[in-house]
Write a protein that holds these residues in place. Structure first.
Motif, PDB file in Angstrom:
ATOM      1  N   MET A  13       0.838  -1.201   0.000  1.00 14.71           N
ATOM      2  CA  MET A  13       0.000   0.000   0.000  1.00 14.71           C
ATOM      3  C   MET A  13       0.876   1.255   0.000  1.00 14.71           C
ATOM      4  SD  MET A  13      -3.417  -0.483   0.309  1.00 14.71           S
ATOM      5  CE  MET A  13      -4.199   0.673   1.428  1.00 14.71           C
ATOM      6  N   GLY A  14       0.701   2.105  -1.004  1.00 11.52           N
ATOM      7  CA  GLY A  14       1.431   3.363  -1.007  1.00 11.52           C
ATOM      8  C   GLY A  14       0.595   4.470  -0.397  1.00 11.52           C
ATOM      9  N   VAL A  15       1.209   5.620  -0.174  1.00 14.57           N
ATOM     10  CA  VAL A  15       0.478   6.723   0.477  1.00 14.57           C
ATOM     11  C   VAL A  15      -0.625   7.290  -0.418  1.00 14.57           C
ATOM     12  CG1 VAL A  15       2.390   7.381   1.990  1.00 14.57           C
ATOM     13  CG2 VAL A  15       2.174   8.452  -0.258  1.00 14.57           C
ATOM     14  N   LEU A  16      -0.570   6.984  -1.727  1.00 14.66           N
ATOM     15  CA  LEU A  16      -1.597   7.502  -2.639  1.00 14.66           C
ATOM     16  C   LEU A  16      -2.531   6.399  -3.149  1.00 14.66           C
ATOM     17  CD1 LEU A  16       0.527  10.062  -4.726  1.00 14.66           C
ATOM     18  CD2 LEU A  16      -0.882  10.493  -2.685  1.00 14.66           C
ATOM     19  N   THR A  17      -2.504   5.265  -2.517  1.00 10.72           N
ATOM     20  CA  THR A  17      -3.380   4.164  -2.928  1.00 10.72           C
ATOM     21  C   THR A  17      -4.841   4.615  -2.887  1.00 10.72           C
ATOM     22  OG1 THR A  17      -1.815   2.506  -2.180  1.00 10.72           O
ATOM     23  CG2 THR A  17      -4.104   1.793  -2.399  1.00 10.72           C
ATOM     24  N   GLY A  18      -5.553   4.325  -3.974  1.00  9.28           N
ATOM     25  CA  GLY A  18      -6.963   4.713  -4.066  1.00  9.28           C
ATOM     26  C   GLY A  18      -7.161   6.077  -4.691  1.00  9.28           C
ATOM     27  N   ARG A  19      -6.067   6.798  -4.923  1.00  9.60           N
ATOM     28  CA  ARG A  19      -6.171   8.140  -5.529  1.00  9.60           C
ATOM     29  C   ARG A  19      -5.990   8.050  -7.041  1.00  9.60           C
ATOM     30  NH1 ARG A  19      -4.783  11.324  -0.894  1.00  9.60           N
ATOM     31  NH2 ARG A  19      -5.913  10.188   0.705  1.00  9.60           N
ATOM     32  N   THR A  20      -6.572   9.038  -7.727  1.00 11.46           N
ATOM     33  CA  THR A  20      -6.372   9.169  -9.172  1.00 11.46           C
ATOM     34  C   THR A  20      -5.638  10.474  -9.449  1.00 11.46           C
ATOM     35  OG1 THR A  20      -8.412   7.942  -9.634  1.00 11.46           O
ATOM     36  CG2 THR A  20      -7.547   9.313 -11.410  1.00 11.46           C
ATOM     37  N   ALA A  21      -4.622  10.394 -10.290  1.00 11.84           N
ATOM     38  CA  ALA A  21      -3.831  11.583 -10.639  1.00 11.84           C
ATOM     39  C   ALA A  21      -3.858  11.805 -12.140  1.00 11.84           C
ATOM     40  CB  ALA A  21      -2.386  11.409 -10.175  1.00 11.84           C
ATOM     41  N   LEU A  22      -3.846  13.069 -12.530  1.00 17.09           N
ATOM     42  CA  LEU A  22      -3.659  13.431 -13.943  1.00 17.09           C
ATOM     43  C   LEU A  22      -2.397  14.270 -14.033  1.00 17.09           C
ATOM     44  CD1 LEU A  22      -4.336  14.066 -16.932  1.00 17.09           C
ATOM     45  CD2 LEU A  22      -5.966  15.782 -16.120  1.00 17.09           C
ATOM     46  N   VAL A  23      -1.464  13.819 -14.850  1.00 19.89           N
ATOM     47  CA  VAL A  23      -0.218  14.564 -15.063  1.00 19.89           C
ATOM     48  C   VAL A  23      -0.167  14.956 -16.532  1.00 19.89           C
ATOM     49  CG1 VAL A  23       2.300  14.564 -14.869  1.00 19.89           C
ATOM     50  CG2 VAL A  23       0.927  13.170 -13.280  1.00 19.89           C
ATOM     51  N   THR A  24      -0.241  16.261 -16.809  1.00 18.31           N
ATOM     52  CA  THR A  24      -0.153  16.679 -18.205  1.00 18.31           C
ATOM     53  C   THR A  24       1.311  16.636 -18.650  1.00 18.31           C
ATOM     54  OG1 THR A  24       0.060  19.060 -17.751  1.00 18.31           O
ATOM     55  CG2 THR A  24      -2.183  18.171 -17.945  1.00 18.31           C
ATOM     56  N   GLY A  25       1.497  16.322 -19.915  1.00 14.92           N
ATOM     57  CA  GLY A  25       2.860  16.228 -20.444  1.00 14.92           C
ATOM     58  C   GLY A  25       3.668  15.141 -19.757  1.00 14.92           C
ATOM     59  N   ALA A  26       3.043  13.971 -19.606  1.00 10.78           N
ATOM     60  CA  ALA A  26       3.707  12.887 -18.852  1.00 10.78           C
ATOM     61  C   ALA A  26       4.355  11.858 -19.774  1.00 10.78           C
ATOM     62  CB  ALA A  26       2.702  12.215 -17.924  1.00 10.78           C
ATOM     63  N   ARG A  74       6.518   8.405 -10.378  1.00  7.43           N
ATOM     64  CA  ARG A  74       6.641   8.503  -8.914  1.00  7.43           C
ATOM     65  C   ARG A  74       5.265   8.419  -8.235  1.00  7.43           C
ATOM     66  NH1 ARG A  74       9.287  10.389  -4.077  1.00  7.43           N
ATOM     67  NH2 ARG A  74       7.709   9.510  -2.702  1.00  7.43           N
ATOM     68  N   LEU A  75       4.274   9.139  -8.773  1.00  7.55           N
ATOM     69  CA  LEU A  75       2.937   9.097  -8.154  1.00  7.55           C
ATOM     70  C   LEU A  75       2.349   7.690  -8.252  1.00  7.55           C
ATOM     71  CD1 LEU A  75       1.357  12.505  -9.286  1.00  7.55           C
ATOM     72  CD2 LEU A  75       2.642  11.993  -7.198  1.00  7.55           C
ATOM     73  N   ALA A  76       2.626   7.023  -9.372  1.00  5.78           N
ATOM     74  CA  ALA A  76       2.140   5.644  -9.518  1.00  5.78           C
ATOM     75  C   ALA A  76       2.831   4.728  -8.517  1.00  5.78           C
ATOM     76  CB  ALA A  76       2.395   5.161 -10.943  1.00  5.78           C
ATOM     77  N   ASN A 126      -0.246  24.519  -5.255  1.00  6.97           N
ATOM     78  CA  ASN A 126       1.126  25.017  -5.127  1.00  6.97           C
ATOM     79  C   ASN A 126       1.840  25.010  -6.473  1.00  6.97           C
ATOM     80  OD1 ASN A 126       1.587  25.219  -2.063  1.00  6.97           O
ATOM     81  ND2 ASN A 126       0.690  23.185  -2.281  1.00  6.97           N
ATOM     82  N   SER A 127       2.846  25.872  -6.578  1.00  8.65           N
ATOM     83  CA  SER A 127       3.766  25.832  -7.706  1.00  8.65           C
ATOM     84  C   SER A 127       5.047  25.141  -7.276  1.00  8.65           C
ATOM     85  CB  SER A 127       4.143  27.257  -8.157  1.00  8.65           C
ATOM     86  OG  SER A 127       3.161  27.837  -8.973  1.00  8.65           O
ATOM     87  N   VAL A 128       5.594  24.319  -8.159  1.00  8.75           N
ATOM     88  CA  VAL A 128       6.919  23.732  -7.951  1.00  8.75           C
ATOM     89  C   VAL A 128       7.809  24.265  -9.064  1.00  8.75           C
ATOM     90  CG1 VAL A 128       8.283  21.614  -8.009  1.00  8.75           C
ATOM     91  CG2 VAL A 128       6.090  21.643  -6.820  1.00  8.75           C
ATOM     92  N   ALA A 129       8.927  24.851  -8.696  1.00  9.06           N
ATOM     93  CA  ALA A 129       9.781  25.510  -9.682  1.00  9.06           C
ATOM     94  C   ALA A 129      11.100  24.766  -9.861  1.00  9.06           C
ATOM     95  CB  ALA A 129      10.044  26.947  -9.248  1.00  9.06           C
ATOM     96  N   PRO A 130      11.244  24.024 -10.956  1.00  9.09           N
ATOM     97  CA  PRO A 130      12.524  23.372 -11.222  1.00  9.09           C
ATOM     98  C   PRO A 130      13.571  24.373 -11.711  1.00  9.09           C
ATOM     99  CG  PRO A 130      10.725  22.345 -12.479  1.00  9.09           C
ATOM    100  CD  PRO A 130      10.234  23.666 -11.975  1.00  9.09           C
ATOM    101  N   VAL A 148       7.144  16.980  -5.939  1.00  6.54           N
ATOM    102  CA  VAL A 148       5.725  16.905  -6.295  1.00  6.54           C
ATOM    103  C   VAL A 148       5.039  15.813  -5.466  1.00  6.54           C
ATOM    104  CG1 VAL A 148       4.105  16.336  -8.154  1.00  6.54           C
ATOM    105  CG2 VAL A 148       6.057  17.849  -8.605  1.00  6.54           C
ATOM    106  N   ALA A 149       5.723  14.684  -5.296  1.00  9.78           N
ATOM    107  CA  ALA A 149       5.137  13.578  -4.521  1.00  9.78           C
ATOM    108  C   ALA A 149       4.887  14.007  -3.077  1.00  9.78           C
ATOM    109  CB  ALA A 149       6.064  12.365  -4.559  1.00  9.78           C
ATOM    110  N   PHE A 150       5.787  14.788  -2.532  1.00  5.76           N
ATOM    111  CA  PHE A 150       5.556  15.280  -1.167  1.00  5.76           C
ATOM    112  C   PHE A 150       4.306  16.165  -1.128  1.00  5.76           C
ATOM    113  CE2 PHE A 150       6.021  18.920   1.729  1.00  5.76           C
ATOM    114  CZ  PHE A 150       5.718  18.255   2.905  1.00  5.76           C
ATOM    115  N   LEU A 151       4.211  17.112  -2.074  1.00  6.58           N
ATOM    116  CA  LEU A 151       3.050  18.013  -2.088  1.00  6.58           C
ATOM    117  C   LEU A 151       1.751  17.243  -2.322  1.00  6.58           C
ATOM    118  CD1 LEU A 151       4.577  21.004  -4.062  1.00  6.58           C
ATOM    119  CD2 LEU A 151       3.911  21.002  -1.647  1.00  6.58           C
ATOM    120  N   ALA A 152       1.836  16.127  -3.020  1.00  6.32           N
ATOM    121  CA  ALA A 152       0.646  15.310  -3.268  1.00  6.32           C
ATOM    122  C   ALA A 152       0.257  14.488  -2.055  1.00  6.32           C
ATOM    123  CB  ALA A 152       0.894  14.390  -4.462  1.00  6.32           C
TER     124      ALA A 152
END
Ligand code: NAP
Length: 250
Positions: free
Chosen positions: A1-14, A25-27, A181-185, A226-230
Motif C-alpha cells: 500500500m502506497g500513500v496515494l493508494t486509491g487516488r487518481t492523478a492526472l499529469v499533463t505532459g507525462a 513517482r505518483l504511480a 502550489n507551484s513547484v519551480a525546477p 511533487v510527490a511530497f506536495l501530493a
C-alpha cells in the motif's frame, strides 16, 4: 500500500521529461495515473508500460494543448477512464528562447496558450471533478524569479502568471481542503534542455555550476518534491512557491 493508494492523478505532459518522472513517482506511491501527452503517443505508452512494469496502474490521454477545444477534449477523454480526480499536475509546457526584439506575436501567443491558458482552463473545467482534499500542483520555473536568462523572457512571464494562478486558486479551493502550489525546477536534463546542455561546448558544466549543489537536475529531483506536495504530509502547504532549483537562485 502506497500513500496515494486509491487516488487518481492526472499529469499533463507525462510522456516525456519531468512529467514522466512525476507520473512514475505518483504511480509508485499507489495512485492510478492519467498519462497525458500532446503528439508523442509512443512515449506516453512507454510511460504507462514503465508504470505497469513497476506494479502500478495508468492510462494515456492524448490531446494537444493550446488549440481550440483542447481542454474539453482532455476531460472528455479522462471521463472515459475515471470518475473523479484527486491530484492534478499541470506540467505540460513549452520553452521559448527568442529575445524580445525577435519574438513574434504568434510565438508569444503560443507559449502563453500552452503554459498559461491551458492549465487555467484545465482547472476551470476540472474543478467539479476534483475531489475534496485534493491537490493541484503547477510546474513553474526558477526563471519566474531570476533575470539570469532574459532571452527566455516570454517563457518566464508565463511561469510568473502560473504562480499567480497557484496563489489565488489556493483561496478558491481552500474551503474544500484542496491545496494548490507551484513547484519551480531549475535546469533539468530533458528534451527541453537538450540544446542548452548538449548543443554547446561546455553547456553541461555551465548549467551544473548554476546550482549550489553543482550538478544538473534529474527528473526525479522534481518528482520527489511533487510527490511530497501530493501526500497527506503536505496538507498545510498551499498557495506556495516551492523552490526545486537545486539552489540555483542563491
Ligand atoms: P519536455 O521534456 O519537452 O516534455 C514536455 C511534455 O509536455 C511532453 O510530455 C509533451 O508531450 C508535453 N507537451 C508539450 N507541449 C504540449 C502541448 N502543446 N500539448 C500537449 N502536451 C504538450 O519538457 P520538460 O523539460 O519535462 O518540462 C516539463 C515542465 O517543466 C514544463 O512546464 C517546463 O516549462 C518546466 N520546466 C522545465 C525545466 C527543465 O530544465 N527541463 C526547468 C524549469 C521548468 P509530447 O511528448 O506528446 O510532445
Amino acid at each position: 500500500m502506497g500513500v496515494l493508494t486509491g487516488r487518481t492523478a492526472l499529469v499533463t505532459g507525462a510522456s516525456r521529461g519531468i512529467g514522466r518522472g512525476i507520473a512514475e513517482r505518483l504511480a509508485r506511491d499507489g495512485a492510478r495515473v492519467a498519462v497525458h501527452y500532446g503528439r508523442n503517443e509512443t512515449a506516453a505508452k512507454e510511460t504507462v508500460a514503465a508504470i505497469e512494469a513497476a506494479g502500478g496502474a495508468a492510462f494515456t490521454i492524448g490531446v494537444e494543448l493550446g488549440l481550440p477545444g483542447d481542454v474539453e477534449a482532455l476531460w472528455a477523454e479522462f471521463d472515459r477512464h475515471a470518475d473523479g480526480l484527486d491530484i492534478l499536475v499541470n506540467n505540460a509546457g513549452i520553452g521559448n528562447t527568442r529575445p524580445i526584439d525577435e519574438i513574434t506575436e504568434q510565438e508569444f501567443d503560443r507559449v502563453f496558450a500552452v503554459n498559461v491558458k491551458a492549465p487555467f482552463f484545465i482547472v476551470r473545467h476540472g474543478m467539479a471533478r476534483l475531489r475534496d482534499g485534493g491537490r493541484v500542483i503547477n510546474v513553474s520555473s526558477g526563471l519566474a524569479r531570476t533575470a539570469v536568462m532574459p532571452d527566455n523572457m516570454a517563457y518566464a512571464m508565463t511561469k510568473g502568471a502560473l504562480d499567480v494562478f497557484s496563489r489565488d486558486l489556493s483561496k478558491v479551493l481552500g474551503p474544500r481542503a484542496i491545496t494548490v502550489n507551484s513547484v519551480a525546477p531549475g535546469i533539468i536534463d530533458t528534451d527541453n534542455t537538450a540544446g542548452l546542455l548538449y548543443g554547446t561546448e561546455g553547456g553541461w558544466a555551465q548549467a551544473a555550476a548554476i546550482s549550489a549543489l553543482g550538478r544538473v537536475g534529474e527528473t526525479a529531483d522534481v518528482a520527489d518534491v511533487v510527490a511530497f506536495l501530493a501526500s497527506g504530509g503536505a496538507r498545510w502547504v498551499t498557495g506556495s512557491w516551492v523552490d526545486a532549483t537545486g539552489g540555483s537562485l542563491t
